[in-house]
Design an enzyme around this catalytic site. Structure first.
Site, short mmCIF file in Angstrom:
data_model
loop_
_atom_site.label_atom_id
_atom_site.label_comp_id
_atom_site.label_asym_id
_atom_site.label_seq_id
_atom_site.Cartn_x
_atom_site.Cartn_y
_atom_site.Cartn_z
N LEU A 12 -10.79 -4.82 -1.14
CA LEU A 12 -10.01 -5.08 -0.84
C LEU A 12 -8.57 -5.43 -1.68
O LEU A 12 -7.39 -5.34 -1.33
CB LEU A 12 -10.15 -6.83 0.23
CG LEU A 12 -10.97 -6.82 1.46
CD1 LEU A 12 -10.66 -8.04 1.95
CD2 LEU A 12 -10.65 -6.17 2.33
N PHE A 13 -9.46 -6.67 -3.06
CA PHE A 13 -8.20 -5.93 -3.83
C PHE A 13 -8.26 -5.20 -5.20
O PHE A 13 -8.70 -4.43 -4.86
CB PHE A 13 -8.34 -7.69 -4.80
CG PHE A 13 -9.66 -7.57 -5.82
CD1 PHE A 13 -10.46 -6.48 -5.84
CD2 PHE A 13 -9.16 -8.72 -6.95
CE1 PHE A 13 -11.12 -6.89 -7.15
CE2 PHE A 13 -10.09 -8.33 -7.80
CZ PHE A 13 -11.37 -8.18 -7.52
N ASP A 14 -6.85 -5.25 -5.78
CA ASP A 14 -6.72 -4.47 -6.75
C ASP A 14 -6.04 -2.85 -5.69
O ASP A 14 -7.38 -2.03 -6.69
CB ASP A 14 -7.58 -4.55 -7.60
CG ASP A 14 -7.59 -2.99 -9.63
OD1 ASP A 14 -6.22 -3.41 -10.15
OD2 ASP A 14 -8.35 -2.26 -9.18
N GLY A 15 -5.58 -2.93 -5.30
CA GLY A 15 -5.33 -1.44 -4.53
C GLY A 15 -6.52 -1.49 -3.28
O GLY A 15 -7.98 -1.12 -3.88
N GLN A 72 -44.60 -4.63 0.39
CA GLN A 72 -43.60 -3.70 0.67
C GLN A 72 -41.96 -4.01 1.15
O GLN A 72 -41.19 -3.17 0.36
CB GLN A 72 -44.03 -2.32 1.06
CG GLN A 72 -43.09 -1.33 1.56
CD GLN A 72 -43.97 -0.13 1.98
OE1 GLN A 72 -45.22 -0.18 2.33
NE2 GLN A 72 -43.06 0.85 2.80
N ALA A 91 0.57 -0.89 -0.38
CA ALA A 91 -0.57 0.14 0.09
C ALA A 91 1.38 1.22 -0.17
O ALA A 91 0.56 2.13 -0.44
CB ALA A 91 -1.14 0.53 1.05
N GLY A 98 -34.25 -14.48 2.36
CA GLY A 98 -34.34 -15.11 3.60
C GLY A 98 -33.77 -16.37 3.91
O GLY A 98 -32.32 -16.20 3.68
N MET A 99 -33.75 -17.57 4.73
CA MET A 99 -32.88 -18.17 5.78
C MET A 99 -32.01 -19.14 3.92
O MET A 99 -31.46 -19.53 3.87
CB MET A 99 -33.55 -19.31 6.33
CG MET A 99 -32.95 -18.53 7.44
SD MET A 99 -31.17 -18.81 7.92
CE MET A 99 -30.70 -20.41 7.98
#
Length: 427
Positions: A398-401, A312, A140, A376-377
């Site tokens: 997280l990736f590609d910077g 709704q 980084a 739902g479940m």
């Protein structure tokens, strides 16, 4: 004139990509998922990747003037969205190859481009390319003055450079057999003694990029290049981002792509392009979740009197996800259109790509989660698409910077400039 409609040619491209993608990629997951480790799953994707190569999707990573078939950055985003919605792992092979070729496309000499792009233009075989930049200790802050810089070092020795160090999370870099990709753009820090970076140096002045082929690896001693490990991933379960090691690895001086002073710039430009395409990849994942949830909502009443699409709360969840998808797509397209047409200046185009990466990928997990709350479940079952899509979505920021450690900091640097123009990308 501002336009938001695809051309007839782009509509045809989208339809063709969706058709071929379903024919080639839909059966893949059932086959590679039977394996318990990342490396075996990756290798099981080879026949499907070969079909994508034959269908021209790898050639499409190269612009038309260089012998490829990519006429537009927007075209690339359209294809990325369509195919990523079907299978993320195998499309990461393709898009990782595109990223691997980008430094050569941006910074190579005509002679280098002719030589090293050739395997990717034939629509034959299974050529992979890789941008070998990331390292086990993180990258980084690789250009921060006074920092440690890249740990992979290179020193000049006659007509060769000698390279030592480890690379990790470098998509495709070990190839199909652990003996290297067809081409890797390998990023190193120039250091005559292999020691730490001089805190007084400008790190960018010491970055050097090499063009490394399987032939280069074969011409080295057997232990000069090694694939050490293939980490198992929670998402993108058939992709490859191995840990590789270079030990007194020799590269001909003639195969330097980015000499010290220019190498860092080439890599930064390559990652700016990949930022917007990462946004398109995230859109593909979100879209797949939305389409599955919409189908469920129209067909299932949860033992009520009407399909839940008429309730709704479920409708609101779909609406939330749809808005995230549509705004993300437009932001990615806008960024790529600006790069293609030269809208604004370099900084504003870079900013647009960073915004696309940050916004689109930050939306991915929440959009998929919206659809799972609707279902739902049932959505928690591994025989539905939702767990896979949620796991895939978690990596985008997280990736590609990483969005926190890299991409927002890059955007912050742009905003800190005295001549920063907030709206330059608009005109």
């Amino acid at each position: 004139m501002i336009g938001f409609s695809l051309t007839d040619k782009q509509k045809a491209l989208r339809e063709e990509a969706a058709k071929i993608g379903k024919e080639i990629l839909l059966p893949a997951r059932e086959i590679y998922s039977q394996y318990s480790d990342q490396e075996s799953r990756f290798q099981a994707t080879l026949p499907f990747y070969q079909k994508l190569v034959k269908a021209g999707f790898v050639k499409a990573q190269v612009p038309v003037p260089l012998g490829g078939s990519n006429e537009s950055f927007i075209d690339g985003a359209i294809v990325a969205e369509e195919l990523y919605a079907i299978d993320s792992s195998i499309m990461l092979h393709v898009l990782g190859t595109g990223l691997g070729l980008m430094p050569l496309i941006l910074g190579g000499t005509p002679e280098q481009q002719k030589k090293f792009l050739a395997p990717f233009l034939t629509c034959e075989g299974e050529p992979l390319a890789s941008l070998a930049h990331s390292e086990p200790g993180g990258t980084a802050n690789w250009l921060e003055k006074g920092g440690q810089g890249l740990e992979t070092t290179a020193r000049k020795e006659g007509d060769y450079y000698i390279i030592n160090g480890d690379k990790l999370w470098t998509t495709n870099s070990a190839g199909w057999d652990g003996k290297g990709a067809a081409l890797a753009c390998l990023c190193c820090r120039l250091s005559e003694d292999g020691g730490p970076q001089d805190p007084n140096d400008d790190p960018a002045s010491n970055i050097i990029v090499f063009l490394v082929t399987r032939d280069t690896i074969a011409q080295n001693e057997p232990n000069a290049y090694q694939k050490i490990a293939e980490p198992n991933l929670m998402g993108h379960t058939a992709a490859s981002g191995p840990l590789t090691r270079y030990t007194n690895f020799k590269v001909p001086a003639a195969d330097v792509l980015g000499a010290p002073g220019t190498g860092a710039s080439i890599i930064l430009r390559a990652f700016s392009m990949s930022a917007a395409l990462a946004g398109a990849m995230a859109v593909g994942t979100m879209r797949a979740a939305f389409e599955a949830a919409l189908k469920f909502a129209k067909e299932d009443s949860r033992r009520g009197t009407v399909p839940i699409i008429e309730r709704q709360s479920p409708a609101d969840l779909l609406i939330n996800a749809k808005i995230k998808i549509d705004t993300s797509r437009l932001l990615a397209w806008k960024a790529l259109d600006g790069v293609e047409k030269g809208t604004g200046d370099d900084s504003s185009r870079y900013e647009a790509c960073l915004q696309a990466k940050i916004y689109c990928t930050d939306q991915a997990v929440s959009a998929v989660w919206d659809t799972m709350q609707l279902v739902g479940m049932t959505s928690y079952r591994t025989d539905t698409v939702f767990p896979r899509l949620l796991n895939d979505a978690t990596v985008f920021s997280l990736f590609d910077g990483g969005n926190i450690g890299v991409r927002r900091r890059q955007l912050q640097q742009l905003m800190q400039a005295e001549n920063y123009q907030p709206w330059a990308s608009l005109w």
